[in-house]
Design a protein around this motif. Structure first.
Motif, PDB file in Angstrom:
ATOM      1  N   ALA A  15       0.825  -1.207   0.000  1.00  0.00           N
ATOM      2  CA  ALA A  15       0.000   0.000   0.000  1.00  0.00           C
ATOM      3  C   ALA A  15       0.862   1.261   0.000  1.00  0.00           C
ATOM      4  CB  ALA A  15      -0.927  -0.002   1.203  1.00  0.00           C
ATOM      5  N   MET A  16       1.935   1.245   0.790  1.00  0.00           N
ATOM      6  CA  MET A  16       2.823   2.406   0.863  1.00  0.00           C
ATOM      7  C   MET A  16       3.521   2.652  -0.472  1.00  0.00           C
ATOM      8  SD  MET A  16       6.285   3.351   1.179  1.00  0.00           S
ATOM      9  CE  MET A  16       7.168   2.008   1.987  1.00  0.00           C
ATOM     10  N   LEU A  17       4.050   1.578  -1.069  1.00  0.00           N
ATOM     11  CA  LEU A  17       4.723   1.723  -2.359  1.00  0.00           C
ATOM     12  C   LEU A  17       3.752   2.186  -3.438  1.00  0.00           C
ATOM     13  CD1 LEU A  17       7.057  -1.420  -2.421  1.00  0.00           C
ATOM     14  CD2 LEU A  17       7.703   0.950  -1.968  1.00  0.00           C
ATOM     15  N   SER A  18       2.531   1.656  -3.396  1.00  0.00           N
ATOM     16  CA  SER A  18       1.521   2.044  -4.388  1.00  0.00           C
ATOM     17  C   SER A  18       1.221   3.531  -4.307  1.00  0.00           C
ATOM     18  CB  SER A  18       0.236   1.232  -4.190  1.00  0.00           C
ATOM     19  OG  SER A  18       0.442  -0.133  -4.475  1.00  0.00           O
ATOM     20  N   ARG A  19       1.067   4.046  -3.087  1.00  0.00           N
ATOM     21  CA  ARG A  19       0.769   5.472  -2.916  1.00  0.00           C
ATOM     22  C   ARG A  19       1.897   6.325  -3.480  1.00  0.00           C
ATOM     23  NH1 ARG A  19      -1.149   3.703   2.170  1.00  0.00           N
ATOM     24  NH2 ARG A  19       0.821   4.326   3.151  1.00  0.00           N
ATOM     25  N   TYR A  20       3.131   5.955  -3.176  1.00  0.00           N
ATOM     26  CA  TYR A  20       4.277   6.740  -3.631  1.00  0.00           C
ATOM     27  C   TYR A  20       4.404   6.692  -5.153  1.00  0.00           C
ATOM     28  CZ  TYR A  20       8.963   8.720  -3.815  1.00  0.00           C
ATOM     29  OH  TYR A  20      10.035   9.518  -4.086  1.00  0.00           O
ATOM     30  N   PRO A  74       8.637  -6.614 -18.473  1.00  0.00           N
ATOM     31  CA  PRO A  74       9.722  -6.329 -17.526  1.00  0.00           C
ATOM     32  C   PRO A  74       9.329  -6.711 -16.096  1.00  0.00           C
ATOM     33  CG  PRO A  74       9.388  -4.468 -18.996  1.00  0.00           C
ATOM     34  CD  PRO A  74       8.249  -5.408 -19.241  1.00  0.00           C
ATOM     35  N   VAL A  75      10.257  -7.350 -15.386  1.00  0.00           N
ATOM     36  CA  VAL A  75      10.032  -7.758 -14.001  1.00  0.00           C
ATOM     37  C   VAL A  75      11.192  -7.263 -13.149  1.00  0.00           C
ATOM     38  CG1 VAL A  75       9.737  -9.678 -12.398  1.00  0.00           C
ATOM     39  CG2 VAL A  75       8.730  -9.814 -14.693  1.00  0.00           C
ATOM     40  N   LEU A  76      10.852  -6.494 -12.119  1.00  0.00           N
ATOM     41  CA  LEU A  76      11.829  -5.987 -11.148  1.00  0.00           C
ATOM     42  C   LEU A  76      11.618  -6.753  -9.846  1.00  0.00           C
ATOM     43  CD1 LEU A  76      13.930  -3.847 -10.207  1.00  0.00           C
ATOM     44  CD2 LEU A  76      12.002  -2.337  -9.711  1.00  0.00           C
ATOM     45  N   MET A  77      12.645  -7.466  -9.385  1.00  0.00           N
ATOM     46  CA  MET A  77      12.512  -8.301  -8.191  1.00  0.00           C
ATOM     47  C   MET A  77      12.942  -7.544  -6.934  1.00  0.00           C
ATOM     48  SD  MET A  77      11.409 -11.094  -9.596  1.00  0.00           S
ATOM     49  CE  MET A  77      11.485 -12.276  -8.259  1.00  0.00           C
ATOM     50  N   LEU A  78      12.205  -7.774  -5.845  1.00  0.00           N
ATOM     51  CA  LEU A  78      12.592  -7.272  -4.530  1.00  0.00           C
ATOM     52  C   LEU A  78      13.232  -8.429  -3.776  1.00  0.00           C
ATOM     53  CD1 LEU A  78       9.342  -5.271  -3.628  1.00  0.00           C
ATOM     54  CD2 LEU A  78      11.469  -4.385  -4.610  1.00  0.00           C
ATOM     55  N   THR A  79      14.484  -8.263  -3.350  1.00  0.00           N
ATOM     56  CA  THR A  79      15.220  -9.349  -2.712  1.00  0.00           C
ATOM     57  C   THR A  79      15.686  -8.938  -1.329  1.00  0.00           C
ATOM     58  OG1 THR A  79      17.429  -8.689  -3.491  1.00  0.00           O
ATOM     59  CG2 THR A  79      16.080  -9.994  -4.999  1.00  0.00           C
ATOM     60  N   TYR A  98      16.895  -5.942  -9.968  1.00  0.00           N
ATOM     61  CA  TYR A  98      16.454  -6.240  -8.608  1.00  0.00           C
ATOM     62  C   TYR A  98      16.749  -5.039  -7.721  1.00  0.00           C
ATOM     63  CZ  TYR A  98      21.403  -7.066  -7.774  1.00  0.00           C
ATOM     64  OH  TYR A  98      22.771  -6.918  -7.691  1.00  0.00           O
ATOM     65  N   VAL A  99      15.980  -4.937  -6.641  1.00  0.00           N
ATOM     66  CA  VAL A  99      16.215  -3.920  -5.614  1.00  0.00           C
ATOM     67  C   VAL A  99      16.210  -4.637  -4.269  1.00  0.00           C
ATOM     68  CG1 VAL A  99      15.313  -1.881  -4.444  1.00  0.00           C
ATOM     69  CG2 VAL A  99      15.158  -2.045  -6.926  1.00  0.00           C
ATOM     70  N   PRO A 100      17.270  -4.487  -3.470  1.00  0.00           N
ATOM     71  CA  PRO A 100      17.293  -5.144  -2.161  1.00  0.00           C
ATOM     72  C   PRO A 100      16.347  -4.457  -1.175  1.00  0.00           C
ATOM     73  CG  PRO A 100      19.285  -3.844  -2.471  1.00  0.00           C
ATOM     74  CD  PRO A 100      18.541  -3.794  -3.772  1.00  0.00           C
ATOM     75  N   LYS A 101      15.655  -5.256  -0.347  1.00  0.00           N
ATOM     76  CA  LYS A 101      14.776  -4.723   0.701  1.00  0.00           C
ATOM     77  C   LYS A 101      15.561  -4.663   2.001  1.00  0.00           C
ATOM     78  CE  LYS A 101      10.525  -6.346   0.874  1.00  0.00           C
ATOM     79  NZ  LYS A 101       9.431  -7.346   0.914  1.00  0.00           N
ATOM     80  N   PRO A 102      15.274  -3.674   2.874  1.00  0.00           N
ATOM     81  CA  PRO A 102      14.305  -2.594   2.642  1.00  0.00           C
ATOM     82  C   PRO A 102      14.872  -1.566   1.672  1.00  0.00           C
ATOM     83  CG  PRO A 102      15.406  -2.265   4.736  1.00  0.00           C
ATOM     84  CD  PRO A 102      15.893  -3.583   4.204  1.00  0.00           C
ATOM     85  N   CYS A 103      13.994  -1.020   0.840  1.00  0.00           N
ATOM     86  CA  CYS A 103      14.433  -0.030  -0.137  1.00  0.00           C
ATOM     87  C   CYS A 103      13.609   1.236   0.046  1.00  0.00           C
ATOM     88  CB  CYS A 103      14.258  -0.555  -1.558  1.00  0.00           C
ATOM     89  SG  CYS A 103      12.539  -0.878  -2.028  1.00  0.00           S
ATOM     90  N   LEU A 108      13.177   2.752  -5.753  1.00  0.00           N
ATOM     91  CA  LEU A 108      12.348   1.834  -6.535  1.00  0.00           C
ATOM     92  C   LEU A 108      11.800   2.520  -7.779  1.00  0.00           C
ATOM     93  CD1 LEU A 108      11.044  -0.962  -6.772  1.00  0.00           C
ATOM     94  CD2 LEU A 108       9.133  -0.098  -5.408  1.00  0.00           C
ATOM     95  N   VAL A 109      11.304   3.735  -7.632  1.00  0.00           N
ATOM     96  CA  VAL A 109      10.753   4.466  -8.783  1.00  0.00           C
ATOM     97  C   VAL A 109      11.855   4.753  -9.800  1.00  0.00           C
ATOM     98  CG1 VAL A 109       9.779   6.672  -9.517  1.00  0.00           C
ATOM     99  CG2 VAL A 109       8.802   5.468  -7.555  1.00  0.00           C
ATOM    100  N   ALA A 110      13.057   5.073  -9.318  1.00  0.00           N
ATOM    101  CA  ALA A 110      14.167   5.335 -10.241  1.00  0.00           C
ATOM    102  C   ALA A 110      14.486   4.092 -11.058  1.00  0.00           C
ATOM    103  CB  ALA A 110      15.400   5.786  -9.457  1.00  0.00           C
ATOM    104  N   ARG A 111      14.463   2.921 -10.429  1.00  0.00           N
ATOM    105  CA  ARG A 111      14.730   1.679 -11.148  1.00  0.00           C
ATOM    106  C   ARG A 111      13.609   1.383 -12.148  1.00  0.00           C
ATOM    107  NH1 ARG A 111      18.508  -1.875  -8.828  1.00  0.00           N
ATOM    108  NH2 ARG A 111      20.006  -0.618  -7.662  1.00  0.00           N
ATOM    109  N   ILE A 112      12.366   1.619 -11.737  1.00  0.00           N
ATOM    110  CA  ILE A 112      11.229   1.400 -12.640  1.00  0.00           C
ATOM    111  C   ILE A 112      11.373   2.271 -13.881  1.00  0.00           C
ATOM    112  CG2 ILE A 112       8.739   1.763 -12.928  1.00  0.00           C
ATOM    113  CD1 ILE A 112       8.414   0.922  -9.990  1.00  0.00           C
ATOM    114  N   ARG A 113      11.679   3.538 -13.664  1.00  0.00           N
ATOM    115  CA  ARG A 113      11.828   4.462 -14.797  1.00  0.00           C
ATOM    116  C   ARG A 113      12.983   4.043 -15.710  1.00  0.00           C
ATOM    117  NH1 ARG A 113      10.411   9.620 -11.360  1.00  0.00           N
ATOM    118  NH2 ARG A 113       8.288   9.990 -12.060  1.00  0.00           N
ATOM    119  N   ALA A 114      14.075   3.585 -15.117  1.00  0.00           N
ATOM    120  CA  ALA A 114      15.225   3.173 -15.918  1.00  0.00           C
ATOM    121  C   ALA A 114      14.862   1.982 -16.809  1.00  0.00           C
ATOM    122  CB  ALA A 114      16.396   2.811 -15.009  1.00  0.00           C
TER     123      ALA A 114
END
Length: 230
Positions: A15-20, A74-79, A98-103, A108-114
């Motif tokens: 929910a938090m990531l979705s809002r951001y 495209p799939v971005l993994m949270l690890t 991939y983006v390591p958690k906690p991130c 995360l948005v920067a990686r999505i855009r890239a």
């Protein structure tokens, strides 16, 4: 507007990531089970999937395997932070990054855009033919991000296409991993980052072997990679 699918069993985090992400100009939808994430990812409604590796019932890696069986979305993994095994397995199975958690949501948005800059699944409008990049029997249409190898359609993930495009532009020459990272990902290579090696391994499998039994992508330990033309 790009639509982002978030697959994570952590309801509050989703929910938090979705809002951001929505505040950053994206549409989002969150689900909390791997099997539901697979079904949603294959509907064709989304531009990218953000998916946690550690989920009950159906893990992120198994969900990724099922998605890759019929889609190159495209799939971005949270690890888990520091878990190199999960990262390598995810990349080897076709994850784009991939983006390591906690991130942080900003990272995360920067990686999505890239990723979305590299992989745009929208149809190219009518007009001049897409630019063709050719190296030996490899053809890359950079506008539509289509590829063919030895006259056959070549199925690549978005990240694989970007890496192969860099090597094709320097066909016959050795390209350092630092240069590859800058040109394909737009950022310097981080220490101990193996994503380029893992993606190159996948590309090698798709290209097959030369008549002499060697790979079409030659590696020089500690220096980089070279795409051979013949």
């Amino acid at each position: 507007m790009h639509k982002v699918l978030i697959v994570d069993d952590d309801v509050e985090l989703t929910a938090m990531l979705s809002r951001y992400i929505r505040r950053e100009g994206f549409d989002t939808h969150g689900v909390h089970r791997g099997e539901i994430g697979v079904a949603e990812a294959l509907t064709g409604q989304y531009s990218i999937v953000v998916m946690d590796i550690m989920m009950p019932n159906l893990s992120g890696t198994e969900a990724l395997r099922r998605i890759r069986a019929s889609s190159n979305i495209p799939v971005l993994m949270l690890t888990a932070r520091g878990d190199n095994v999960d990262r390598i397995v995810g990349l080897d199975m076709g994850a784009d990054d991939y983006v390591p958690k906690p991130c942080t949501p900003g990272e995360l948005v920067a990686r999505i855009r890239a990723i979305l800059r590299r992989v745009d699944s929208r149809d190219v409008p009518s007009g001049p033919a897409p630019k063709l990049l050719q190296a030996g029997e490899l053809r890359l249409w950079t506008g539509t991000r289509r590829a063919s190898w030895q006259g056959q359609e070549l199925e690549l993930t978005g990240t694989e296409f970007s890496l192969l495009e860099v090597l094709a532009r320097h066909s016959g020459s050795l390209v350092s991993k630092q240069e590859i990272s800058q040109q394909a990902f737009g950022k310097p290579l981080e220490p101990y980052d193996r994503r380029i090696d893992v993606h190159i391994s996948s590309i090698r499998q798709k290209l097959g072997l030369r008549a002499d039994g060697q790979s079409w992508i030659h590696s020089v330990r500690g220096r980089g990679y070279q795409l051979l033309e013949d």
